[in-house]
Design a protein around this motif. Sequence first.
Motif, PDB file in Angstrom:
ATOM      1  N   ARG A 117       0.867  -1.183   0.000  1.00  0.00           N
ATOM      2  CA  ARG A 117       0.000   0.000   0.000  1.00  0.00           C
ATOM      3  C   ARG A 117       0.897   1.224   0.000  1.00  0.00           C
ATOM      4  O   ARG A 117       1.682   1.426   0.922  1.00  0.00           O
ATOM      5  CB  ARG A 117      -0.922   0.001   1.210  1.00  0.00           C
ATOM      6  CG  ARG A 117      -1.953   1.112   1.203  1.00  0.00           C
ATOM      7  CD  ARG A 117      -2.941   0.939   2.356  1.00  0.00           C
ATOM      8  NE  ARG A 117      -4.004   1.932   2.286  1.00  0.00           N
ATOM      9  CZ  ARG A 117      -5.011   2.005   3.149  1.00  0.00           C
ATOM     10  NH1 ARG A 117      -5.090   1.127   4.145  1.00  0.00           N
ATOM     11  NH2 ARG A 117      -5.938   2.936   3.027  1.00  0.00           N
ATOM     12  N   ALA A 118       0.778   2.031  -1.039  1.00  0.00           N
ATOM     13  CA  ALA A 118       1.720   3.132  -1.229  1.00  0.00           C
ATOM     14  C   ALA A 118       1.350   4.387  -0.464  1.00  0.00           C
ATOM     15  O   ALA A 118       2.204   5.236  -0.217  1.00  0.00           O
ATOM     16  CB  ALA A 118       1.846   3.452  -2.723  1.00  0.00           C
ATOM     17  N   GLY A 119       0.084   4.541  -0.079  1.00  0.00           N
ATOM     18  CA  GLY A 119      -0.316   5.724   0.663  1.00  0.00           C
ATOM     19  C   GLY A 119      -0.506   6.937  -0.226  1.00  0.00           C
ATOM     20  O   GLY A 119      -0.444   6.876  -1.460  1.00  0.00           O
ATOM     21  N   LEU A 120      -0.740   8.068   0.416  1.00  0.00           N
ATOM     22  CA  LEU A 120      -1.052   9.308  -0.288  1.00  0.00           C
ATOM     23  C   LEU A 120       0.100   9.778  -1.162  1.00  0.00           C
ATOM     24  O   LEU A 120      -0.069  10.112  -2.337  1.00  0.00           O
ATOM     25  CB  LEU A 120      -1.420  10.390   0.733  1.00  0.00           C
ATOM     26  CG  LEU A 120      -1.742  11.773   0.175  1.00  0.00           C
ATOM     27  CD1 LEU A 120      -3.021  11.726  -0.646  1.00  0.00           C
ATOM     28  CD2 LEU A 120      -1.874  12.781   1.310  1.00  0.00           C
ATOM     29  N   LEU A 121       1.302   9.840  -0.590  1.00  0.00           N
ATOM     30  CA  LEU A 121       2.483  10.271  -1.345  1.00  0.00           C
ATOM     31  C   LEU A 121       3.722   9.724  -0.655  1.00  0.00           C
ATOM     32  O   LEU A 121       4.172  10.259   0.356  1.00  0.00           O
ATOM     33  CB  LEU A 121       2.560  11.803  -1.426  1.00  0.00           C
ATOM     34  CG  LEU A 121       3.800  12.363  -2.139  1.00  0.00           C
ATOM     35  CD1 LEU A 121       3.843  11.899  -3.601  1.00  0.00           C
ATOM     36  CD2 LEU A 121       3.818  13.886  -2.072  1.00  0.00           C
ATOM     37  N   THR A 122       4.248   8.651  -1.219  1.00  0.00           N
ATOM     38  CA  THR A 122       5.474   8.035  -0.706  1.00  0.00           C
ATOM     39  C   THR A 122       6.486   8.023  -1.832  1.00  0.00           C
ATOM     40  O   THR A 122       6.175   7.601  -2.949  1.00  0.00           O
ATOM     41  CB  THR A 122       5.212   6.610  -0.207  1.00  0.00           C
ATOM     42  OG1 THR A 122       4.206   6.641   0.814  1.00  0.00           O
ATOM     43  CG2 THR A 122       6.475   5.987   0.358  1.00  0.00           C
ATOM     44  N   SER A 123       7.691   8.487  -1.552  1.00  0.00           N
ATOM     45  CA  SER A 123       8.700   8.575  -2.606  1.00  0.00           C
ATOM     46  C   SER A 123      10.073   8.244  -2.065  1.00  0.00           C
ATOM     47  O   SER A 123      10.326   8.325  -0.856  1.00  0.00           O
ATOM     48  CB  SER A 123       8.718   9.982  -3.226  1.00  0.00           C
ATOM     49  OG  SER A 123       8.987  10.960  -2.239  1.00  0.00           O
ATOM     50  N   VAL A 124      10.957   7.861  -2.964  1.00  0.00           N
ATOM     51  CA  VAL A 124      12.360   7.602  -2.624  1.00  0.00           C
ATOM     52  C   VAL A 124      13.075   8.946  -2.540  1.00  0.00           C
ATOM     53  O   VAL A 124      13.016   9.754  -3.472  1.00  0.00           O
ATOM     54  CB  VAL A 124      13.027   6.709  -3.682  1.00  0.00           C
ATOM     55  CG1 VAL A 124      14.512   6.509  -3.353  1.00  0.00           C
ATOM     56  CG2 VAL A 124      12.313   5.373  -3.791  1.00  0.00           C
ATOM     57  N   SER A 170      17.252  10.897  -5.217  1.00  0.00           N
ATOM     58  CA  SER A 170      15.993  11.552  -4.864  1.00  0.00           C
ATOM     59  C   SER A 170      15.036  11.619  -6.045  1.00  0.00           C
ATOM     60  O   SER A 170      15.451  11.744  -7.202  1.00  0.00           O
ATOM     61  CB  SER A 170      16.252  12.968  -4.353  1.00  0.00           C
ATOM     62  OG  SER A 170      16.781  12.939  -3.056  1.00  0.00           O
ATOM     63  N   THR A 171      13.745  11.581  -5.729  1.00  0.00           N
ATOM     64  CA  THR A 171      12.699  11.696  -6.738  1.00  0.00           C
ATOM     65  C   THR A 171      12.367  13.164  -6.962  1.00  0.00           C
ATOM     66  O   THR A 171      11.963  13.866  -6.030  1.00  0.00           O
ATOM     67  CB  THR A 171      11.428  10.959  -6.286  1.00  0.00           C
ATOM     68  OG1 THR A 171      11.757   9.634  -5.896  1.00  0.00           O
ATOM     69  CG2 THR A 171      10.402  10.926  -7.403  1.00  0.00           C
ATOM     70  N   ASP A 172      12.536  13.632  -8.186  1.00  0.00           N
ATOM     71  CA  ASP A 172      12.077  14.964  -8.584  1.00  0.00           C
ATOM     72  C   ASP A 172      10.705  14.778  -9.226  1.00  0.00           C
ATOM     73  O   ASP A 172      10.594  14.414 -10.392  1.00  0.00           O
ATOM     74  CB  ASP A 172      13.060  15.599  -9.563  1.00  0.00           C
ATOM     75  CG  ASP A 172      12.731  17.054  -9.895  1.00  0.00           C
ATOM     76  OD1 ASP A 172      11.532  17.390  -9.947  1.00  0.00           O
ATOM     77  OD2 ASP A 172      13.673  17.834 -10.102  1.00  0.00           O
ATOM     78  N   PHE A 225      12.028  12.557 -12.746  1.00  0.00           N
ATOM     79  CA  PHE A 225      13.219  11.712 -12.844  1.00  0.00           C
ATOM     80  C   PHE A 225      13.743  11.446 -11.437  1.00  0.00           C
ATOM     81  O   PHE A 225      13.381  12.104 -10.466  1.00  0.00           O
ATOM     82  CB  PHE A 225      14.298  12.334 -13.739  1.00  0.00           C
ATOM     83  CG  PHE A 225      14.989  13.536 -13.164  1.00  0.00           C
ATOM     84  CD1 PHE A 225      16.127  13.400 -12.382  1.00  0.00           C
ATOM     85  CD2 PHE A 225      14.509  14.819 -13.414  1.00  0.00           C
ATOM     86  CE1 PHE A 225      16.774  14.508 -11.856  1.00  0.00           C
ATOM     87  CE2 PHE A 225      15.141  15.929 -12.897  1.00  0.00           C
ATOM     88  CZ  PHE A 225      16.276  15.771 -12.114  1.00  0.00           C
ATOM     89  N   GLY A 226      14.636  10.461 -11.340  1.00  0.00           N
ATOM     90  CA  GLY A 226      15.169  10.059 -10.049  1.00  0.00           C
ATOM     91  C   GLY A 226      14.213   9.133  -9.328  1.00  0.00           C
ATOM     92  O   GLY A 226      13.099   8.849  -9.789  1.00  0.00           O
ATOM     93  N   GLY A 227      14.671   8.596  -8.187  1.00  0.00           N
ATOM     94  CA  GLY A 227      13.836   7.679  -7.426  1.00  0.00           C
ATOM     95  C   GLY A 227      13.456   6.460  -8.239  1.00  0.00           C
ATOM     96  O   GLY A 227      14.268   5.915  -8.995  1.00  0.00           O
ATOM     97  N   LEU A 228      12.209   6.017  -8.114  1.00  0.00           N
ATOM     98  CA  LEU A 228      11.693   4.899  -8.898  1.00  0.00           C
ATOM     99  C   LEU A 228      10.888   5.464 -10.067  1.00  0.00           C
ATOM    100  O   LEU A 228       9.754   5.900  -9.906  1.00  0.00           O
ATOM    101  CB  LEU A 228      10.818   3.990  -8.030  1.00  0.00           C
ATOM    102  CG  LEU A 228      10.337   2.709  -8.724  1.00  0.00           C
ATOM    103  CD1 LEU A 228      11.521   1.774  -8.999  1.00  0.00           C
ATOM    104  CD2 LEU A 228       9.290   1.992  -7.873  1.00  0.00           C
TER     105      LEU A 228
END
Length: 338
Positions: free
Chosen positions: A6-13, A129-131, A136-139
């Motif tokens: 479950r990813a939730g509202l806003l989850t990022s690398v 980091s996710t931009d 770009f970045g992150g997943l």
Amino acid sequence: MIEVLRAGLLTSVQDLGRAGYRMSGVCAAGALDTLALHVANRLVGNPPNAAGLEVTAGPVSLRFTQTTRVALSGADFKATLDHTPVHAWWSFSVEAGQILRLHTPKIGMRAYIALSGGIDVAPILGSRSTDLKAAFGGLNGRALKNGDQLPLGTPQTAQVLQIPAFGIKAPGWCHFDRTNIVEENKPSPRGAPCTTTVRVLHGPEYACFTASAHESFWSEPWLITTSSNRMGYRLAGAELKRTKHIELLSHAVLPGTIQVPGNGQPIVLMNDAQTTGGYAKIGIVIQADLWRLAQARLASTLRFTECTIADARIAYTDLQHYLTHIEAAIKQQYRGYT
């Protein structure tokens, strides 16, 4: 691997951000609460800049496919590991097949999850980091979705899994966080949203605002509107009027800058904001309080307190002393296992 159930509202690398590219129009991105991610990484034996997860509001569920070590920091999301409570600012081992669940916090906005070895997505421009704006970045340049799988890096030492669970004192319990900020995260008697207070330096155009605007800026609470995000906190309150309207050329801005557009309602720039802007700048949140700002919830209130450059330097030094003490405590805990 970690499987996102479950990813939730806003989850990022996120790591500590993408430095050195603002001149090319690339924002820093990275964890909004850098203090929380720094500490979480140290709790699992990572360097401070390893990539972890930034969880906004929740709820989030993760399944582990291998034995590893996890640390939680930031807001307390009432997390559980296979239905057993685990705490924020705590480091513990997990086994393959276990499920970590983060629910929703009563106070604060963001939690950070660090894992031994860090999240091993490909670095871009020196950061994982996710931009979200530039994608770009992150997943794959986006927030996580249900079913995503995240690769883990190799821990710096295999003995990290042998260390018993332990935690450290959260910033809210520390002297440096209580000395000057007396309203921080204090719910009202009627259960209204918390008020967060941050220290602010005068901005370059501070003198261009009226005396009544100055009074309102420092004395009144500002509502953090629901249109706020990682780019900026849009505030609602008294209209901040200027003595004269001067068109400004576009110029460099940084996270923490408080801009005032034509409608007189301030915007506090966050990590994903543009690198240049043309609005008048009434103030700048000091670096030592940016982590506190990151934990301010939408629909809660924000207060600004006046700060000098000398005070800002002292606050930054106090924050570094806290990190030094944390480093010493963690090294003591790891001694004999590495």
